[in-house]
Every structure is written in C-alpha cells, then in structure tokens.
Enzyme design. Structure first.
Site, PDB file in Angstrom:
ATOM      1  N   ASP A   1       0.973  -7.222 -10.606  1.00  0.00           N
ATOM      2  CA  ASP A   1      -0.005  -7.103 -11.748  1.00  0.00           C
ATOM      3  C   ASP A   1      -0.764  -5.620 -11.387  1.00  0.00           C
ATOM      4  O   ASP A   1      -0.622  -4.801 -12.441  1.00  0.00           O
ATOM      5  CB  ASP A   1      -1.238  -8.116 -11.639  1.00  0.00           C
ATOM      6  CG  ASP A   1      -2.162  -8.189 -12.677  1.00  0.00           C
ATOM      7  OD1 ASP A   1      -1.956  -7.285 -13.727  1.00  0.00           O
ATOM      8  OD2 ASP A   1      -3.058  -8.875 -12.758  1.00  0.00           O
TER       9      ASP A   1
ATOM     10  N   ASP B   1       0.707  -1.276  -0.019  1.00  0.00           N
ATOM     11  CA  ASP B   1      -0.007   0.040  -0.033  1.00  0.00           C
ATOM     12  C   ASP B   1       1.085   1.292   0.042  1.00  0.00           C
ATOM     13  O   ASP B   1       0.516   2.268  -0.747  1.00  0.00           O
ATOM     14  CB  ASP B   1      -0.968  -0.005   1.071  1.00  0.00           C
ATOM     15  CG  ASP B   1      -0.285  -0.360   2.551  1.00  0.00           C
ATOM     16  OD1 ASP B   1       0.772  -0.852   2.348  1.00  0.00           O
ATOM     17  OD2 ASP B   1      -1.019  -0.313   3.587  1.00  0.00           O
TER      18      ASP B   1
END
Length: 360
Positions: free
Chosen positions: A247, A223
């Site tokens: 991804d 994050d």
C-alpha cells in the site's frame, strides 16, 4: 460476446473520473464490435448516506454477477468520525475479501513526454517502468484479533499481522508470472530482520522461486526499498510484497509517473477482477471538473487486458492516452509550461477522439 461490467463510482472525484473511463469502454465496445453492458452500483460514503452501509447487498450481487468491476474511490471527511467498521473504506475491503481479490497489480511507468513532471531528476527517473504486486487480503488490514481495549491512558490498540504459507505461495506465484512477462526480475520486499511473519514470507518466496529459474529473484528490506524507489527507480522491474508495505510503496511509486492521477491498478484472484485508479477521492477538488481521469482510463485498459482478455483493445486505449499526452494536453496535476490545460471531461474527450481514430 457480451460482457457485463459493474461500474462503482463511489465518492469524491471517483464519480468524475469513472465517468470518463466508462466513456472509453463504450468507445472500445463500439469500435471493436464487442458487447459491453455497463451497470452502475453504489458503494462507499454515498451508500452509507443512502442505505446505512458502505456495501449494499444489491451492489455485491451486481459485482458477483459481472465479468469485471470498474471502481472509482471511496471515503472523505464527511465520514471520518465513523468507527472503522462503518466507514466507506470498509466496503472495498469486504468486496476484495468476498471476491477473493488477493493480488493487486500497480504499474508505475514514466511516460517519456512527462519526464519533467516528476520531481526526480531526469537522469534518475527517465526510463523507469515497474510493477508492484501487492498481496491484498491478508496482513494487518485483515488479521485478527484487533481492537482497542482499556480506558484512559491505559487504552491499548492492537492489530495482527499474519500470513499463512499458502497465502504467500499464491501471491508469489502470481508475482513470478508477472515478472516472467516483463523483464524477468522480481524483488521481494519484507522486514525479515525484525518481523517473524516476514521471515516466513522470505522463506516461502525463495522456495517458490525454484520453480521459476528464468526469473532473477532478490530480497530487499522495506525501508531500503522505500529509499531505492526514489534514488534509483530503474533498478526495479517487478516488486512483490505484502499488504501494508505494498500500500505504501505503490503510492510512493507515484513520484515516478509524476502524479497519482496517472496510476491505474488491477485487483485479481477470483473470477471477477476489480480495476481502480489509486489516487483516492481527493475531496478538495471533487466536483470541480479538474481531476485527472487518465488513471481511471488506464484502469479500464487493464480491465480489457486481464478480465476480458482483449489485449489489442487495451493497447489501443494506452496508445490513445500516449497520443493525447504527446499532443500536449494536461490536467492541472501534470501541467507544465508550453502545455495546454484541460479539465476532466475535455481530457476524456481527447482520449475518446484518439481512440476513435485508431479504429478507423
């Protein structure tokens, strides 16, 4: 020497952009005096329509017998209602697994002449140049068990995120090797404050790092990395991460370059490498001749560098792309005031002409 290249256009704009990348490879073959045999195969949604499977046996055999694969994109709304195991994307997942393509390299570099195409401020993004190294055959996308069980509101869906130390070690060594060839800084991204599998990831990457004392290693939670990519992208050199995180982060990195139409990728590990733009099929513009082919063309450059070991030819392709952009030619996704709007084929024409000039 003659090299065999499997060309798999797939679906949507994959067909449009792969055609231009193939033209570039043919130009390289002619200019460099290198034998390049390009053979087309079918994969994805069009393969489902024609053969009932996203990866026909003939396509798999072609890939296994080739020196490299030039890939377009697969998928689209037409096949969205199919079960996951029958959808077009399953073909590329099987291909990665069968060919042991465990490492995905996704560079994100801002071309100086496109600094104003990025939504990020010039002071933030100018000079950004990073590489995402993503583990490609493990994690949530391949873990077992998986499925949906139960009925009604009691239904439960589940996937398994799992990695072995061996899987982590091999992608870490590749990541450190990539960083060693760049600016010698590696950021390993995980979620070790929550996920047990990430705790193993961090432990193994740290152990491997001891064998690369010339590379500076730091660890970052996913994050925090996602925020830093848009707030201070120049802090990154090489990012190493697992499949799902990679991804997402590598797609986010498109904001640095200004468009996903500029980002190539390489999938490596086994004998045969696979090269593809990261932008997907973009069904809303497929067949209209307006897609940006530069990501596919730059993927062809990566093919020349990594699979055919022709770094000089890869650099020529990259220089040709830079020259075209410097001359002011733009597809719709990167168009700006004062530039010349061109379509997919015209952009390919300009790259080919610049490439031919570099061989004269």
């Amino acid at each position: 020497m003659t090299y065999r290249i499997a060309v798999l256009p797939g679906d949507g704009i994959g067909v449009d952009v792969t055609q231009e990348a193939a033209r570039v490879l043919q130009t390289v073959g002619k200019g460099a005096g290198v034998g390049l045999e390009l053979e087309e195969g079918i994969i994805g949604g069009v393969a489902i329509d024609a053969h009932g499977t996203s990866l026909p046996d003939a396509t798999l055999r072609l890939c296994q017998a080739s020196d490299a694969i030039l890939f377009g994109a697969v998928g689209g709304p037409k096949w969205d209602a199919l079960r996951p195991e029958h959808r077009p994307e399953r073909g590329i997942l099987i291909l990665r697994k069968t060919l042991d393509l465990y490492a995905n390299l996704r560079p994100a570099r801002l071309h100086p002449m496109l600094v104003d195409s990025s939504p990020l401020r010039r002071s933030v993004v100018e000079g950004a140049d990073l590489m995402v190294v993503r583990e490609l055959t493990g994690g949530l996308y391949f873990g077992e068990p998986r499925g949906i069980e139960g009925t009604g509101l009691a239904r439960r869906g589940f996937n398994t995120m799992a990695y072995t130390a061996r899987q982590i070690e091999r992608i870490a060594r590749l990541g450190f090797g990539v960083a060693r060839g760049r600016r010698k800084r590696l950021t390993s991204v995980d979620k070790s404050n929550v996920l047990v599998v990430s705790q193993l990831w961090r432990e193994v990457v740290t152990e491997v790092g001891k064998d690369y004392p010339d590379v500076v290693l730091d660890h970052l939670l996913v994050d925090n990395c996602a925020m830093a990519l848009v707030a201070e992208p120049r802090r990154f050199d090489t990012i190493l991460t697992e499949n799902t995180f990679g991804d997402i982060l590598s797609d986010e990195a498109a904001i640095i370059a200004g468009s996903m139409g500029l980002l190539p990728s390489a999938s490596l590990g086994g004998r045969v490498g696979l090269y593809e733009p990261i932008h997907g099929t973009a069904p809303d513009i497929a067949g209209q001749g307006i897609a940006n082919p530069l990501a596919a063309i730059l993927s062809a450059a990566m093919l020349l560098r990594h699979s055919l070991e022709l770094p000089g030819e890869a650099e020529r392709v990259e220089r040709a792309v830079d020259r075209v952009l410097a001359a002011g030619y733009r597809t719709r996704d990167i168009q700006a005031p004062g530039t010349m709007l061109v379509g997919t084929t015209a952009m390919g024409d300009h790259v080919v002409r610049e490439l031919e000039a570099l061989y004269r």
